[in-house]
Design an enzyme around this catalytic site. Structure first.
Site, PDB file in Angstrom:
ATOM      1  N   SER A  37       0.770  -1.180   0.012  1.00 48.13           N
ATOM      2  CA  SER A  37       0.016   0.070  -0.022  1.00 48.13           C
ATOM      3  C   SER A  37       0.905   1.125  -0.066  1.00 48.13           C
ATOM      4  O   SER A  37       0.326   2.323  -0.259  1.00 48.13           O
ATOM      5  CB  SER A  37      -1.002  -0.021   1.262  1.00 48.13           C
ATOM      6  OG  SER A  37      -0.346   0.064   2.342  1.00 48.13           O
ATOM      7  N   ASP A 344      -3.874   7.647   8.527  1.00 50.79           N
ATOM      8  CA  ASP A 344      -4.781   6.736   9.012  1.00 50.79           C
ATOM      9  C   ASP A 344      -4.540   5.824  10.072  1.00 50.79           C
ATOM     10  O   ASP A 344      -5.176   4.855  10.396  1.00 50.79           O
ATOM     11  CB  ASP A 344      -5.374   5.820   7.884  1.00 50.79           C
ATOM     12  CG  ASP A 344      -4.484   5.283   7.185  1.00 50.79           C
ATOM     13  OD1 ASP A 344      -3.181   4.967   7.397  1.00 50.79           O
ATOM     14  OD2 ASP A 344      -4.833   4.334   5.978  1.00 50.79           O
ATOM     15  N   HIS A 347      -0.852   4.446   7.198  1.00 50.35           N
ATOM     16  CA  HIS A 347      -0.228   5.173   6.140  1.00 50.35           C
ATOM     17  C   HIS A 347       0.267   6.766   6.386  1.00 50.35           C
ATOM     18  O   HIS A 347      -0.613   7.215   7.552  1.00 50.35           O
ATOM     19  CB  HIS A 347      -1.054   5.009   4.937  1.00 50.35           C
ATOM     20  CG  HIS A 347      -1.402   3.474   4.734  1.00 50.35           C
ATOM     21  ND1 HIS A 347      -2.600   3.076   5.186  1.00 50.35           N
ATOM     22  CD2 HIS A 347      -0.738   2.504   4.292  1.00 50.35           C
ATOM     23  CE1 HIS A 347      -2.558   1.825   4.699  1.00 50.35           C
ATOM     24  NE2 HIS A 347      -1.756   1.519   4.144  1.00 50.35           N
TER      25      HIS A 347
END
Length: 522
Positions: A37, A344, A347
């Protein structure tokens, strides 16, 4: 053939602008990316449409600072790979899963195989150990297979594909963080996660070696971030023992030591690959220390809301909650994400990624330094430098020379008439007069212009330009040094270009005559 006067004019323009821009295409023609990610630019979004699953990164407010809508990037905006592509003059690198039912996204400027949630180790291995967790089947091996399968649609035949891979910048992640999150986020001892590290490193190394066998010439292999500073780990592995926290940063010491263990082992393995493949540029990207800059001093980087609390999440000390994730209706979102490091809980924000990008690719946090390699790599491969890649000229030597001219009784460069008085002009203290310029009938001209720095009050003498030329193109006053860029190309013609005299450069017999930036010298 370039004349000496035209070279002098070029140097004058350089001195006025402060940099030399070389026209042409990008230093690297494309980016090939693997990872999770931290690098995914949309593959998970396409996979979710196929599998009819919903992931938090695909919901608002993700992407609010970029295209105002979720793009599949697990941040409020752009990622490191986006800033890198922009800096190289490339389009944003498309995700491999580009369409709803097709594995596409192939582009001559690169393709991104990274998928949010991906692991280095195969999903079957991890699911066998953690049966309660669903692991995305997009491990590093799977991504490599996707790459192999898509090559014909990108570059055609084997020869073209080898050239494509060789001229591409290959990003190997970051990868491995999700492998460790399975034991760490559920509170297992760190030693359990530590047992995975050699397996993860071996998988990364195996992939690097396979890409080298396929023709890869430049690979960037990132280490892990300081996970002890992550809001998610600070929440799920919180401790009542103050000694477990770094007093400077507030991060968990043992988790950061774990990340450093991964990074140290990775660097050891990369050094072994360098010994076997000395012709390959293998770059270690120090994500850990690039990020530690703002964890240690968040205010210095504009993160006035600190480095540890998430901008978007489910409240609590670090605004992170496993039951209320960013993207949920009840989640809270900050007003100024650029003042936060963490987006978040897992990240980072676009602002944090931008600083990391600059620290890595324009700063000192890669080994070897990427910023000093790009120009050399381009010349070695016969690739022209991009218009946004410049060789900056340093002026310290000019100040040094002028100081010598003004204050020394004897000048080592032969300017016995010092540096400030013009050779040709209208008399006065500096032999310069607006009403009597050099060229006028009444102007005075010195007998020995080579003993002067200044020619006519504005321009310099040939002797001065000659010293500037040598200092720049045969000396240390370019960054990176121009003479180190040319040596490889010159040696291919059996020429020691540094042995060429000043006038040799302009003679018909110059053995390097005719070389352009795309195949040697400029």
């Amino acid at each position: 053939m370039a004349s000496s006067s035209s070279l002098f004019l070029m140097i004058l323009l350089v001195l006025c602008s402060g940099s030399l821009y070389v026209s042409g295409s990008s230093c690297y023609t494309s980016i090939i990316s693997f990872g999770d990610s931290l690098a995914d630019t949309g593959s998970l979004k396409q996979l979710a449409r196929i599998s009819h699953q919903l992931y938090p990164c695909l919901l608002a407010p993700y992407g609010e600072s970029f295209l105002a809508d979720p793009t599949g990037r697990c941040s409020n905006g752009r990622l490191i790979i986006d800033f890198l592509a922009e800096s190289l003059g490339l389009q944003l690198i498309p995700p491999f899963m580009h369409k709803l039912t097709e594995r596409r996204g192939a582009s001559e400027q690169g393709v991104n195989y990274a998928v949010a949630g991906a692991t280095a180790l195969d999903s079957s291995f991890l699911e066998a150990k953690w049966t309660e967790n669903s692991v995305i089947n997009a491990s590093l091996n799977v991504q490599l297979e996707w790459f192999k399968q898509s090559l014909p649609s990108i570059c055609g035949n084997t020869s073209n594909c080898k050239n494509f891979i060789g001229s591409s910048l290959i990003l190997m992640g970051e990868i491995g963080g999700n492998d460790y999150s399975f034991p760490l986020l559920v509170g297992e001892p760190i030693d359990e996660a530590k047992s995975y590290v050699p397996l993860v490193i071996d998988t990364i190394v195996s992939t690097v070696n396979e890409l080298i066998d396929m023709g890869a010439q430049t690979l960037v292999v990132p280490g892990n971030f300081p996970i002890g500073c992550s809001s998610s780990y600070l929440t799920t592995r919180s401790s009542d023992n103050d000694d477990e926290y770094d007093p400077t940063t507030g991060c968990l010491i043992n988790l950061n030591e774990f990340a450093e263990y991964h990074n140290n082992l990775l660097q050891t393995k990369l050094n072994q690959i360098r010994e076997v493949h000395p012709d390959v540029t293998l770059i270690y990207a120090d994500y850990y220390n690039a990020a530690m800059q703002f964890y240690r001093s968040p205010n210095e980087f504009g993160f006035t809301n600190g480095a540890l609390k998430a901008c978007c999440g489910g409240e609590g000390p670090f605004n992170y909650n496993l039951t209320v994730r960013c993207g949920d209706e009840s989640a809270t979102v900050c007003d100024q994400p650029d003042t936060y490091v963490n987006w978040d809980g897992v990240h980072l924000t676009e602002a944090a990624y931008k600083i990391i990008f600059k620290s890595l690719f324009q700063g000192p946090y890669t080994t070897p330094q990427f910023s000093s390699l790009c120009a050399t790599t381009a010349l070695q491969r016969g690739v022209e430098l991009s218009s946004d890649m410049c060789i900056n000229f340093e002026y310290a030597f000019l100040l040094k020379l002028l100081t010598a001219y003004c204050y020394c009784k004897s000048d080592p460069n032969g300017f016995t008439n010092r540096a400030l008085k013009a050779c040709c002009g209208g008399e006065g203290s500096f032999n310069y007069n607006l009403t009597m310029r050099c060229g006028d009938e009444l102007a005075t001209v010195c007998d020995q212009p080579d003993t002067y720095v200044n020619w006519d009050g504005v321009h310099l003498t040939e002797a001065a330009y000659k010293i500037i030329f040598k200092s720049l193109f045969q000396g240390p006053y370019t960054t990176p040094q121009f003479n180190s860029l040319c040596a490889t190309l010159a040696s291919r013609r059996g020429v020691d270009y540094r042995a060429l005299s000043y006038l040799d450069w302009f003679s018909e017999e110059n053995p390097l005559k005719g070389l352009s930036c795309s195949n040697g010298l400029t």
